[in-house]
Motif scaffolding. Sequence first.
Motif, short mmCIF file in Angstrom:
data_model
loop_
_atom_site.label_atom_id
_atom_site.label_comp_id
_atom_site.label_asym_id
_atom_site.label_seq_id
_atom_site.Cartn_x
_atom_site.Cartn_y
_atom_site.Cartn_z
N THR A 89 -3.00 36.88 0.55
CA THR A 89 -3.85 35.90 1.25
C THR A 89 -5.07 36.59 1.87
O THR A 89 -6.19 36.08 1.83
CB THR A 89 -3.05 35.18 2.34
N ASP A 99 -7.62 37.39 -0.87
CA ASP A 99 -8.08 36.27 -1.69
C ASP A 99 -9.60 36.10 -1.72
O ASP A 99 -10.19 35.90 -2.80
CB ASP A 99 -7.42 34.96 -1.24
N PRO A 100 -10.30 36.17 -0.57
CA PRO A 100 -11.76 35.99 -0.63
C PRO A 100 -12.46 37.03 -1.50
O PRO A 100 -13.32 36.68 -2.32
CB PRO A 100 -12.19 36.12 0.84
N GLY A 108 -11.49 36.36 -5.21
CA GLY A 108 -12.22 35.23 -5.77
C GLY A 108 -13.64 35.58 -6.12
O GLY A 108 -14.17 35.14 -7.15
N MET A 109 -14.30 36.38 -5.29
CA MET A 109 -15.67 36.80 -5.56
C MET A 109 -15.75 37.65 -6.82
O MET A 109 -16.74 37.62 -7.55
CB MET A 109 -16.20 37.59 -4.36
N SER A 156 -8.01 37.44 -8.03
CA SER A 156 -7.31 36.73 -6.95
C SER A 156 -6.72 37.76 -6.02
O SER A 156 -6.65 38.96 -6.33
CB SER A 156 -6.19 35.84 -7.53
N THR A 185 -17.98 41.59 -9.71
CA THR A 185 -18.74 40.53 -9.04
C THR A 185 -19.96 40.13 -9.85
O THR A 185 -20.27 38.93 -10.00
CB THR A 185 -19.18 41.00 -7.63
#
Length: 682
Positions: A558, A561-562, A565-566, A570, A670
């Motif tokens: 968790t 995650d940010p 995601g970028m 995940s 990215t």
Amino acid sequence: MTAERKCCIGLAGNPNTGKSTVFNAWTGLKQHTGNWSGKTVGMASGNFRLGDDTAELVDLPGIYSLFSDRAEESCARAFLACARPDAVVAVIDATCLERNLPLVLQVMELTEHMVICLNLADEAEKKGIRVDTAALSAALGVPVVSTAARSGRGLEELREVLCKAVREKMIPRRTSFHDSFPQTFAYLQSALAELLPQSHQMPLWLDFVLEGDAMWEDAAFAEQAEELRRIGKKAQDLLAAEGVAITEYAQIRSMAFQKRAEEIAAAVCVKQTAWDVRTERIDRVILRKKTGIPLMLLLLGMVFWITVAGANIPSGWLMEGFQRLGVSCRWLLESLQTPIWLESLLMDGVFLTVSWVVSVMLPPMAIFFPLFTLLEDFGLLPRIAFQMDGLFQRSGAHGKQALTLCMGFGCNAAGVTACRIIDSPRERLIAILTNNFVPCNGRFPTIILLAGIFLSAGKPWLSGIAVFLVVGLSIGLTLAVSFLLSHTILRGIPSAFVLELPPYRRPQIGQILLRSLLDRTIFVLGRAITVAVPAGAIIWIFQNVPVGGGTLLNELATLLDPLGGMMGLSGVILAAFLLGMPANEIVLPILLMCYSSSGMLIEGEGMMQTGQMLAANGWSWTTALCAILFSLNHFPCATTLWTIRKETGSWKWTAVSFLLPTAVGILLCTTVHGGLICLGLA
């Protein structure tokens, strides 16, 4: 020789003279590798029969000179000057006498017990080169024995002559360049006569004191160190008064040894043929860019293919063996009424992680390192470095980095260790920091599996092209980052180096297996297991300790995650990479463990089942592409990080080696993910 002290024999010589062949022939399997005090350079040591006694034989690093800041030269110099072996065997190449003699002349300045092993006599005969051993012995003042160590020819005679040399002092014909500076060296001789024992008053000791050699840091000279430095400083002032700076003196000394070597070689060596015809014919193809580079790429590609394809079967055997062993160990723990949590920690955490590391790391290393050593023994590796030297020079790196890069494809930890062959500390550090940019055998299975599932479109040859492009990208990134480092924090002038191209020789299979399996495979695997034991416990804790409504692993995922995601990934994927630090091989099993909510490492039953599980958890071809890129560019495994710490002696550079590829991987993923979104493909 006395009963109180085992006789010690030093084995010195240039690289590629057959020194290790002599060492292995005399010591057999009675060997071990250690480091000279304060050095990171390994020296093989073993026992052998010398006359009626057992003697110790120390194989010094292959060097060209005793006067250099290179770790190898410093190590050999310290051993010869401080350990004072009872005798020295100098192994020289009969095919290139002039290049080998300068080191011999330098070693003669440090001992009165020396024998010359004129090796590769068979190669010299093939080239039409004849060396007058009697004349060479007369010119040097020490015994000379002609040998062909690969076939064993002359080795017994060499042993007999050495046995005699240990007991008798000789009068070597030394190179008298000190006479040109009478005031300086008269002062040094008188000053050292009172300070050092007679055994240390050899001619080159005067130079060591004059130049303030780092060996004074050794504990053996702790009491005299300050006085030796003071004497050296005063001697430098006297030398300056005689009109020569210390840097100029080093050049004068080097030229004196070289000129003497040329005179001796010209007097004792007769060349009837200008070159080895076989080597010349092969090099016409290998050393041409139009033919050589494609052949080298094809050869390396075959090595990678044999390694990856050949490792699958023994890896399966090992895993089955560990599974049977695990059943017995679990039964033993249950019979001892071990608490369930401890049994699970030991078996599902530590044991399973170690079994994965051994099963997946050992087979590819056991295949790759012998193949790599085979190329080295045959004479191809120096030619690969020759072909790639231009690329690395233009990137501000060292040409020998090509060899360390190739070793990194097998294991990055071994590639880091191989960086010792680079003379310049700055360029050696560049090679160490960038070695992780090429995928090791631990990352290849993940890259190949993901390419086969998501990038092949049902056509296996497409996944092959994808893997080939990944390898090309890794080499490109290595050159780019080397260029960046050499023009920023590690800027400097690229150093020149002499790259010896030895003749092509028939490889010695037995010695190859011994060197590659014991010195490389077992060495690296031992470090990996040491790291895997605590890491297995950590993985188990993250997956089994509850926190809130989930586990520590869920919380870590968790948190990540940010960032994931970028990058087109995940938090779970990034968590798997972090927990897979002990060995890259276990990243995918950790990921499958997370997706299956299992408390232990698992493996998919096959490529199709693995693909279905990944797809069910949101994977697409873009996720796989970003995962491949991050697998290619992320922090080194724990074994490699430990090796970097050992080689650099610095936590700072170890941290840089962790952050640098990780930053490149995050930036690359990215950028690619953002580009795919802009194109509407993600």
